[in-house]
Scaffold this motif. Structure first.
Motif, PDB file in Angstrom:
ATOM      1  N   LEU A 184       0.823  -1.221   0.000  1.00  0.00           N
ATOM      2  CA  LEU A 184       0.000   0.000   0.000  1.00  0.00           C
ATOM      3  C   LEU A 184       0.852   1.265   0.000  1.00  0.00           C
ATOM      4  O   LEU A 184       0.314   2.373   0.027  1.00  0.00           O
ATOM      5  CB  LEU A 184      -0.931   0.005   1.220  1.00  0.00           C
ATOM      6  N   GLU A 185       2.161   1.108  -0.026  1.00  0.00           N
ATOM      7  CA  GLU A 185       3.045   2.272   0.056  1.00  0.00           C
ATOM      8  C   GLU A 185       2.904   3.216  -1.136  1.00  0.00           C
ATOM      9  O   GLU A 185       3.251   4.393  -1.051  1.00  0.00           O
ATOM     10  CB  GLU A 185       4.502   1.807   0.189  1.00  0.00           C
ATOM     11  N   GLU A 186       2.409   2.709  -2.261  1.00  0.00           N
ATOM     12  CA  GLU A 186       2.234   3.549  -3.458  1.00  0.00           C
ATOM     13  C   GLU A 186       1.089   4.548  -3.297  1.00  0.00           C
ATOM     14  O   GLU A 186       1.010   5.521  -4.051  1.00  0.00           O
ATOM     15  CB  GLU A 186       1.979   2.675  -4.677  1.00  0.00           C
ATOM     16  N   TYR A 187       0.224   4.331  -2.324  1.00  0.00           N
ATOM     17  CA  TYR A 187      -0.912   5.221  -2.117  1.00  0.00           C
ATOM     18  C   TYR A 187      -0.512   6.384  -1.210  1.00  0.00           C
ATOM     19  O   TYR A 187       0.181   6.197  -0.209  1.00  0.00           O
ATOM     20  CB  TYR A 187      -2.093   4.462  -1.492  1.00  0.00           C
ATOM     21  N   ASN A 188      -0.962   7.587  -1.572  1.00  0.00           N
ATOM     22  CA  ASN A 188      -0.614   8.763  -0.770  1.00  0.00           C
ATOM     23  C   ASN A 188      -1.683   9.100   0.264  1.00  0.00           C
ATOM     24  O   ASN A 188      -1.603  10.145   0.924  1.00  0.00           O
ATOM     25  CB  ASN A 188      -0.361   9.976  -1.671  1.00  0.00           C
ATOM     26  N   ASN A 189      -2.693   8.238   0.393  1.00  0.00           N
ATOM     27  CA  ASN A 189      -3.766   8.493   1.363  1.00  0.00           C
ATOM     28  C   ASN A 189      -3.704   7.538   2.562  1.00  0.00           C
ATOM     29  O   ASN A 189      -4.711   7.297   3.228  1.00  0.00           O
ATOM     30  CB  ASN A 189      -5.143   8.407   0.689  1.00  0.00           C
ATOM     31  N   ILE A 190      -2.518   6.993   2.820  1.00  0.00           N
ATOM     32  CA  ILE A 190      -2.333   6.155   4.004  1.00  0.00           C
ATOM     33  C   ILE A 190      -1.021   6.541   4.686  1.00  0.00           C
ATOM     34  O   ILE A 190      -0.023   6.838   4.023  1.00  0.00           O
ATOM     35  CB  ILE A 190      -2.321   4.649   3.652  1.00  0.00           C
ATOM     36  N   LYS A 191      -1.066   6.592   6.013  1.00  0.00           N
ATOM     37  CA  LYS A 191       0.154   6.891   6.767  1.00  0.00           C
ATOM     38  C   LYS A 191       0.207   6.000   8.002  1.00  0.00           C
ATOM     39  O   LYS A 191      -0.814   5.437   8.427  1.00  0.00           O
ATOM     40  CB  LYS A 191       0.211   8.366   7.163  1.00  0.00           C
ATOM     41  N   PHE A 192       1.407   5.875   8.578  1.00  0.00           N
ATOM     42  CA  PHE A 192       1.617   4.952   9.687  1.00  0.00           C
ATOM     43  C   PHE A 192       2.195   5.683  10.902  1.00  0.00           C
ATOM     44  O   PHE A 192       3.050   6.563  10.760  1.00  0.00           O
ATOM     45  CB  PHE A 192       2.575   3.836   9.261  1.00  0.00           C
ATOM     46  N   ILE A 193       1.688   5.323  12.055  1.00  0.00           N
ATOM     47  CA  ILE A 193       2.206   5.839  13.321  1.00  0.00           C
ATOM     48  C   ILE A 193       2.671   4.647  14.150  1.00  0.00           C
ATOM     49  O   ILE A 193       1.853   3.809  14.554  1.00  0.00           O
ATOM     50  CB  ILE A 193       1.137   6.630  14.098  1.00  0.00           C
ATOM     51  N   ARG A 194       3.960   4.553  14.383  1.00  0.00           N
ATOM     52  CA  ARG A 194       4.482   3.444  15.190  1.00  0.00           C
ATOM     53  C   ARG A 194       4.430   3.852  16.662  1.00  0.00           C
ATOM     54  O   ARG A 194       5.325   4.524  17.175  1.00  0.00           O
ATOM     55  CB  ARG A 194       5.911   3.106  14.758  1.00  0.00           C
ATOM     56  N   ASP A 195       3.348   3.465  17.298  1.00  0.00           N
ATOM     57  CA  ASP A 195       3.121   3.869  18.687  1.00  0.00           C
ATOM     58  C   ASP A 195       2.042   2.971  19.272  1.00  0.00           C
ATOM     59  O   ASP A 195       1.278   2.323  18.540  1.00  0.00           O
ATOM     60  CB  ASP A 195       2.680   5.343  18.726  1.00  0.00           C
ATOM     61  N   VAL A 196       1.939   2.955  20.581  1.00  0.00           N
ATOM     62  CA  VAL A 196       0.815   2.285  21.229  1.00  0.00           C
ATOM     63  C   VAL A 196      -0.409   3.173  21.042  1.00  0.00           C
ATOM     64  O   VAL A 196      -0.300   4.390  20.863  1.00  0.00           O
ATOM     65  CB  VAL A 196       1.082   2.047  22.735  1.00  0.00           C
ATOM     66  N   TYR A 197      -1.577   2.569  21.064  1.00  0.00           N
ATOM     67  CA  TYR A 197      -2.814   3.335  20.900  1.00  0.00           C
ATOM     68  C   TYR A 197      -3.009   4.328  22.034  1.00  0.00           C
ATOM     69  O   TYR A 197      -2.783   4.009  23.199  1.00  0.00           O
ATOM     70  CB  TYR A 197      -4.017   2.398  20.828  1.00  0.00           C
ATOM     71  N   LYS A 198      -3.429   5.545  21.677  1.00  0.00           N
ATOM     72  CA  LYS A 198      -3.825   6.565  22.650  1.00  0.00           C
ATOM     73  C   LYS A 198      -5.125   7.192  22.181  1.00  0.00           C
ATOM     74  O   LYS A 198      -5.382   7.306  20.972  1.00  0.00           O
ATOM     75  CB  LYS A 198      -2.762   7.652  22.781  1.00  0.00           C
ATOM     76  N   LYS A 199      -5.934   7.624  23.126  1.00  0.00           N
ATOM     77  CA  LYS A 199      -7.242   8.192  22.798  1.00  0.00           C
ATOM     78  C   LYS A 199      -7.137   9.387  21.869  1.00  0.00           C
ATOM     79  O   LYS A 199      -8.024   9.616  21.027  1.00  0.00           O
ATOM     80  CB  LYS A 199      -7.976   8.593  24.085  1.00  0.00           C
ATOM     81  N   ILE A 200      -6.062  10.141  21.950  1.00  0.00           N
ATOM     82  CA  ILE A 200      -5.889  11.333  21.131  1.00  0.00           C
ATOM     83  C   ILE A 200      -5.957  11.010  19.644  1.00  0.00           C
ATOM     84  O   ILE A 200      -6.347  11.841  18.817  1.00  0.00           O
ATOM     85  CB  ILE A 200      -4.536  12.027  21.472  1.00  0.00           C
ATOM     86  N   TYR A 201      -5.607   9.766  19.280  1.00  0.00           N
ATOM     87  CA  TYR A 201      -5.549   9.388  17.868  1.00  0.00           C
ATOM     88  C   TYR A 201      -6.928   9.301  17.204  1.00  0.00           C
ATOM     89  O   TYR A 201      -7.025   9.344  15.972  1.00  0.00           O
ATOM     90  CB  TYR A 201      -4.811   8.071  17.694  1.00  0.00           C
ATOM     91  N   ILE A 202      -7.995   9.160  17.989  1.00  0.00           N
ATOM     92  CA  ILE A 202      -9.318   9.056  17.379  1.00  0.00           C
ATOM     93  C   ILE A 202     -10.009  10.415  17.253  1.00  0.00           C
ATOM     94  O   ILE A 202     -11.058  10.513  16.616  1.00  0.00           O
ATOM     95  CB  ILE A 202     -10.242   8.090  18.163  1.00  0.00           C
ATOM     96  N   LYS A 203      -9.435  11.452  17.825  1.00  0.00           N
ATOM     97  CA  LYS A 203     -10.102  12.752  17.911  1.00  0.00           C
ATOM     98  C   LYS A 203     -10.559  13.294  16.560  1.00  0.00           C
ATOM     99  O   LYS A 203     -11.666  13.800  16.416  1.00  0.00           O
ATOM    100  CB  LYS A 203      -9.184  13.772  18.600  1.00  0.00           C
ATOM    101  N   ASP A 204      -9.699  13.231  15.548  1.00  0.00           N
ATOM    102  CA  ASP A 204     -10.034  13.831  14.251  1.00  0.00           C
ATOM    103  C   ASP A 204     -10.429  12.768  13.226  1.00  0.00           C
ATOM    104  O   ASP A 204     -10.361  12.996  12.019  1.00  0.00           O
ATOM    105  CB  ASP A 204      -8.856  14.650  13.714  1.00  0.00           C
ATOM    106  N   LYS A 205     -10.889  11.602  13.696  1.00  0.00           N
ATOM    107  CA  LYS A 205     -11.265  10.519  12.796  1.00  0.00           C
ATOM    108  C   LYS A 205     -12.775  10.299  12.815  1.00  0.00           C
ATOM    109  O   LYS A 205     -13.434  10.472  13.840  1.00  0.00           O
ATOM    110  CB  LYS A 205     -10.544   9.229  13.194  1.00  0.00           C
ATOM    111  N   HIS A 206     -13.301   9.916  11.654  1.00  0.00           N
ATOM    112  CA  HIS A 206     -14.738   9.638  11.535  1.00  0.00           C
ATOM    113  C   HIS A 206     -15.052   8.173  11.815  1.00  0.00           C
ATOM    114  O   HIS A 206     -16.101   7.840  12.364  1.00  0.00           O
ATOM    115  CB  HIS A 206     -15.230   9.976  10.124  1.00  0.00           C
ATOM    116  N   LEU A 207     -14.139   7.302  11.413  1.00  0.00           N
ATOM    117  CA  LEU A 207     -14.345   5.861  11.535  1.00  0.00           C
ATOM    118  C   LEU A 207     -13.099   5.226  12.144  1.00  0.00           C
ATOM    119  O   LEU A 207     -11.975   5.533  11.735  1.00  0.00           O
ATOM    120  CB  LEU A 207     -14.612   5.247  10.152  1.00  0.00           C
TER     121      LEU A 207
END
Length: 222
Positions: free
Chosen positions: A65-88
């Motif tokens: 999926l690296e060829e797609y520019n609409n995906i990014k990766f965060i190497r971290d443990v899950y934190k609640k802050i990560y869902i703040k600006d997400k719809h799904l």
């Protein structure tokens, strides 16, 4: 009242309501970098959603999926802050780990998919396909992905047979925007009888026969 309604719905099984979403405006967080997360990421990324994957470990499957520019990766443990600006939110971690994520989603009123058990989420990702002029989604009432795909491929083949007719109908609808008999004509063409004449390339002749001057005015600018 809400609690009573929810209990009644669940007791009779899960009711589905499909909602077509403008994918380019949809921000998705996938919690989990394993196989389950990859399967959802592949579908959502290819459909045009803005996908973020958060996980301490990212499976090598994601390299495709690296060829797609609409995906990014965060190497971290899950934190609640990560869902703040997400719809799904896609919860693609084991159930014992998913409890906290699910709790946060409900607190923030987020739609979420529970990969460990589709009945635990507030959304599911159905089988989806598109033709040139149509798109459709299919989901079994119980989990059977391979059979759903099998039947979905048959539906796709059938829809392709009507693809040009759909394009014709949509073009006609635009041309009839100011026609007084617009709704009557559109209802007329949405029938097996008219489709038969369309396959014989006699659609204009039939419309002239039934709608005369109303159609001639449209046809002169077609």
């Amino acid at each position: 009242m809400l609690e009573a309604n929810r209990e009644d719905i669940l007791s009779g099984g899960i009711n589905d309501m499909f909602l077509s979403i403008v994918s380019s405006k949809m921000n998705v967080l996938i919690v989990g970098g394993g196989r389950a997360g990859f399967i959802k990421a592949k579908t959502l990324t290819k459909r045009g959603c803005n996908v973020t994957v958060v996980s301490t470990e990212i499976s090598s499957d994601f390299k495709m999926l690296e060829e797609y520019n609409n995906i990014k990766f965060i190497r971290d443990v899950y934190k609640k802050i990560y869902i703040k600006d997400k719809h799904l939110i896609v919860i693609a971690v084991p159930e014992e780990v998913a409890i906290e994520v699910k709790k946060h989603c409900e607190e923030e009123f987020k739609l979420y998919i529970a990969s460990y058990s589709f009945r635990e989420g507030t959304a599911v990702l159905p089988y989806q396909r598109s033709t040139k002029n149509m798109s459709f989604a299919l989901k079994s009432m119980n989990a059977s992905p391979k059979t759903t795909r099998f039947i979905g491929q048959k539906l796709e083949k059938t829809l392709k047979e009507y693809d040009d007719f759909m394009e014709y109908s949509c073009t006609l609808r635009k041309k009839l925007k100011s026609c007084e008999k617009r709704e009557e004509i559109l209802s007329f063409i949405a029938s097996d009888d008219f489709y038969f004449f369309y396959t014989k390339n006699n659609q204009d002749l039939i419309l002239k026969m039934f709608f005369g001057d109303d159609f001639n005015e449209y046809n002169s600018s077609y």
